[in-house]
Design a protein around this motif. Structure first.
Motif, PDB file in Angstrom:
ATOM      1  N   ASP A  89      19.969  78.666 -15.233  1.00  0.00           N
ATOM      2  CA  ASP A  89      20.413  80.072 -15.299  1.00  0.00           C
ATOM      3  C   ASP A  89      21.783  80.185 -15.976  1.00  0.00           C
ATOM      4  OD1 ASP A  89      18.125  81.039 -14.037  1.00  0.00           O
ATOM      5  OD2 ASP A  89      18.969  80.733 -12.046  1.00  0.00           O
ATOM      6  N   THR A 134      16.251  64.539 -17.776  1.00  0.00           N
ATOM      7  CA  THR A 134      15.403  65.452 -17.012  1.00  0.00           C
ATOM      8  C   THR A 134      14.006  65.566 -17.606  1.00  0.00           C
ATOM      9  OG1 THR A 134      15.157  67.791 -16.444  1.00  0.00           O
ATOM     10  CG2 THR A 134      16.448  67.321 -18.379  1.00  0.00           C
ATOM     11  N   ASP A 135      13.065  65.979 -16.768  1.00  0.00           N
ATOM     12  CA  ASP A 135      11.699  66.229 -17.275  1.00  0.00           C
ATOM     13  C   ASP A 135      11.633  67.521 -18.098  1.00  0.00           C
ATOM     14  OD1 ASP A 135      11.972  68.107 -15.222  1.00  0.00           O
ATOM     15  OD2 ASP A 135      10.149  67.528 -14.149  1.00  0.00           O
ATOM     16  N   LEU A 203      19.853  77.110  -1.856  1.00  0.00           N
ATOM     17  CA  LEU A 203      20.143  78.557  -1.853  1.00  0.00           C
ATOM     18  C   LEU A 203      19.258  79.268  -0.826  1.00  0.00           C
ATOM     19  CD1 LEU A 203      21.603  81.003  -3.277  1.00  0.00           C
ATOM     20  CD2 LEU A 203      19.521  81.228  -4.636  1.00  0.00           C
ATOM     21  N   ASN A 222       5.531  79.733 -10.433  1.00  0.00           N
ATOM     22  CA  ASN A 222       6.012  78.574 -11.219  1.00  0.00           C
ATOM     23  C   ASN A 222       6.026  77.317 -10.361  1.00  0.00           C
ATOM     24  OD1 ASN A 222       7.277  81.191 -12.019  1.00  0.00           O
ATOM     25  ND2 ASN A 222       7.739  80.001 -13.834  1.00  0.00           N
ATOM     26  N   TRP A 226       8.734  67.885  -6.973  1.00  0.00           N
ATOM     27  CA  TRP A 226       9.970  67.666  -6.209  1.00  0.00           C
ATOM     28  C   TRP A 226      10.148  66.225  -5.754  1.00  0.00           C
ATOM     29  CZ3 TRP A 226      13.557  71.428  -6.144  1.00  0.00           C
ATOM     30  CH2 TRP A 226      13.143  72.704  -6.533  1.00  0.00           C
ATOM     31  N   ASN A 259       6.827  77.748  -6.425  1.00  0.00           N
ATOM     32  CA  ASN A 259       8.088  78.187  -5.817  1.00  0.00           C
ATOM     33  C   ASN A 259       7.867  78.989  -4.541  1.00  0.00           C
ATOM     34  OD1 ASN A 259       9.472  76.991  -7.895  1.00  0.00           O
ATOM     35  ND2 ASN A 259       9.712  78.890  -9.078  1.00  0.00           N
ATOM     36  N   HIS A 308      11.211  81.348 -18.676  1.00  0.00           N
ATOM     37  CA  HIS A 308      10.974  80.518 -17.484  1.00  0.00           C
ATOM     38  C   HIS A 308       9.802  79.547 -17.688  1.00  0.00           C
ATOM     39  CE1 HIS A 308      10.772  80.801 -12.776  1.00  0.00           C
ATOM     40  NE2 HIS A 308      10.990  79.572 -13.218  1.00  0.00           N
ATOM     41  N   TYR A 312       6.220  71.997 -14.325  1.00  0.00           N
ATOM     42  CA  TYR A 312       6.620  70.629 -14.667  1.00  0.00           C
ATOM     43  C   TYR A 312       5.847  69.681 -13.747  1.00  0.00           C
ATOM     44  CZ  TYR A 312      11.000  72.906 -16.304  1.00  0.00           C
ATOM     45  OH  TYR A 312      11.936  73.708 -16.897  1.00  0.00           O
TER      46      TYR A 312
END
Ligand code: NAD
Ligand code: DAU
Length: 370
Positions: A89, A134-135, A203, A222, A226, A259, A308, A312
């Protein structure tokens, strides 16, 4: 014995790496170089601050003189490069810092490593530059696409992932052109202790405890893959120990989740924690769970992130077969450990969020972090 330079060691994954390394490799020296941006937090390294094998240096990887002299002065033979601007972001609202640190900063570090390890008479007998990536460099997957492998073509979509992709290419070029001994790992989404509460999981935990809305981008469909942070750290350790020079290794948890499912899982875990631990009602009186309501009532669908990436997923077969990597935590056990850590370290996340940890740094280090 190895002499490590850990860039970005006061950030989320870097701090977990430093804790792990000093515990598992007590004969090694660990020098942390970190600019202490908003994401860097010395309180995350407080428990190692008295360790003689550890040194903290406040500094910027953009400072070539500093990085070169530090590598030479400390006899560094291993660089583990975490330092980066890491939040997608922020790369949308302010991309320049991502180009500066992730691209130019990584290049400065490569130049410093080359100067000390390839162009100097005092070079150590062996060296390694490990780049933590990163992926996201592989772009976005559709529902039935195969997971990213090391040979998936790069297709970065955000200024963050584009800057990481550029840094990956620069790292690769320093082996092929100059012979610098490099490895790279591309990892999926991490979570766990010391994560800055701007990222999804911490968060959502903090907002749930404070009774604030839980902002879910778009429709929440999305998907991310993890991995508990200490498993990423162990993956990097394996690449350092067994990885082949010039190779890239995907590291992931094989734990794909939408998510909205992540957010609902967190809500359910918090409801359960309040039911089992009556003291939480007093500690977090603003939480719905303290007032007989469900945490899920806080879920708020908000405008989607521009560009967005939808999904992944990491295929970690190469790390598994070549390095013996496998995650030790499932998503459920990792989330339990994370929630427990957040509940047990309220002072840490409150100080990070209101910025008062900077005063803590001044008190503990007298304003001098060198
Ligand atoms: P973070 O944002 O928590 O920490 C970054 C650290 O780098 C901070 O301590 C910050 O102060 C430091 N830093 C930033 N700019 C600097 C500069 N110019 N000079 C020196 N230090 C600087 O990031 P993180 O989540 O710990 O990620 C670490 C690395 O791992 C990054 O390279 C990121 O791209 C990569 N990565 C992260 C994830 C994830 O899920 N968080 C997954 C895969 C890869
Ligand atoms: O895949 C690895 C990457 O994972 C790392 O390279 C990045 O450094 C790291 O930040 C992370 O990127 P994401 O963008 O996937 O992570 P973030 O926690 O920001 O968001 C995870 C998902 O949750 C993403 O689909 C966006 C969504 N989201 C995020 C926030 C902060 C929300 O729905 N609401 C939110 O408030």
């Amino acid at each position: 014995m190895a002499n490590l330079l850990v860039t970005g060691g006061a950030g989320f994954i870097g701090a977990n790496f430093v804790h792990y390394w000093l515990k598992e490799h007590p004969h090694d020296r660990v020098v942390v170089l970190d600019a202490l941006t908003y994401a860097g937090n010395l309180a995350s390294l407080e428990s190692v601050s008295g360790n003689d094998a550890y040194r903290f240096v406040k500094g910027d990887i953009l400072d070539k003189e500093l990085t070169t002299s530090l590598i030479a002065e400390e006899g560094i033979d291993t660089i583990v490069h975490f330092a980066a601007e890491s939040h997608v972001d922020r790369s949308i609202s302010g991309p320049s810092a991502f180009v500066d640190t992730n691209v130019v900063g990584t290049h400065n570090l490569l130049q410093a490593a080359k100067a000390c390890w390839l162009d100097s008479d005092d070079a150590p007998s062996t060296h390694r530059f490990h780049h933590v990536s990163t992926d996201e460099v592989f772009g976005s997957l559709k529902k039935d696409d195969p997971a990213f492998s090391e040979t998936t073509p790069y297709a970065p979509n955000s200024p963050y992932s584009a800057s990481k992709a550029a840094s990956d290419h620069l790292v690769r070029s320093y082996l092929h052109t100059f012979g610098l001994q490099v490895t790279t790992s591309n990892c999926s989404n991490n979570y766990g202790p010391y994560q800055f509460p701007e990222k999804l999981i911490p968060l959502m935990i903090v907002n749930s405890l404070e009774g604030k809305p839980l902002p879910v981008y778009g429709d929440g469909s999305n998907i991310r893959d993890w991995l508990y942070v200490e498993d990423h750290v162990r993956g990097i350790e394996l690449v350092l120990q067994k990885g082949r020079i010039g190779e890239t290794y995907n590291i992931g948890g094989n734990e794909e989740r939408a998510n909205i499912d992540i957010v609902k899982t967190i809500c359910a875990m918090i409801d359960e924690a309040f039911a089992e631990q009556p003291d939480l009602v007093e500690r977090f009186p603003g939480a719905p769970a303290a007032n007989g309501a469900s945490t899920e009532s806080l879920v708020t669908f908000v405008t989607d992130r521009p560009g967005h990436d939808w999904r992944y997923a990491i295929d970690a077969t190469k790390s598994e077969t070549e390095l013996g990597f496998s995650p030790s935590q499932t998503f459920e056990s990792g989330m339990q450990a994370t929630l427990e850590w957040m509940l047990g370290n309220e002072a840490w996340w409150r100080a990070v969020m209101d910025g008062s940890y900077r005063e803590w740094v001044a008190t503990h280090y007298g304003g001098n972090t060198e």
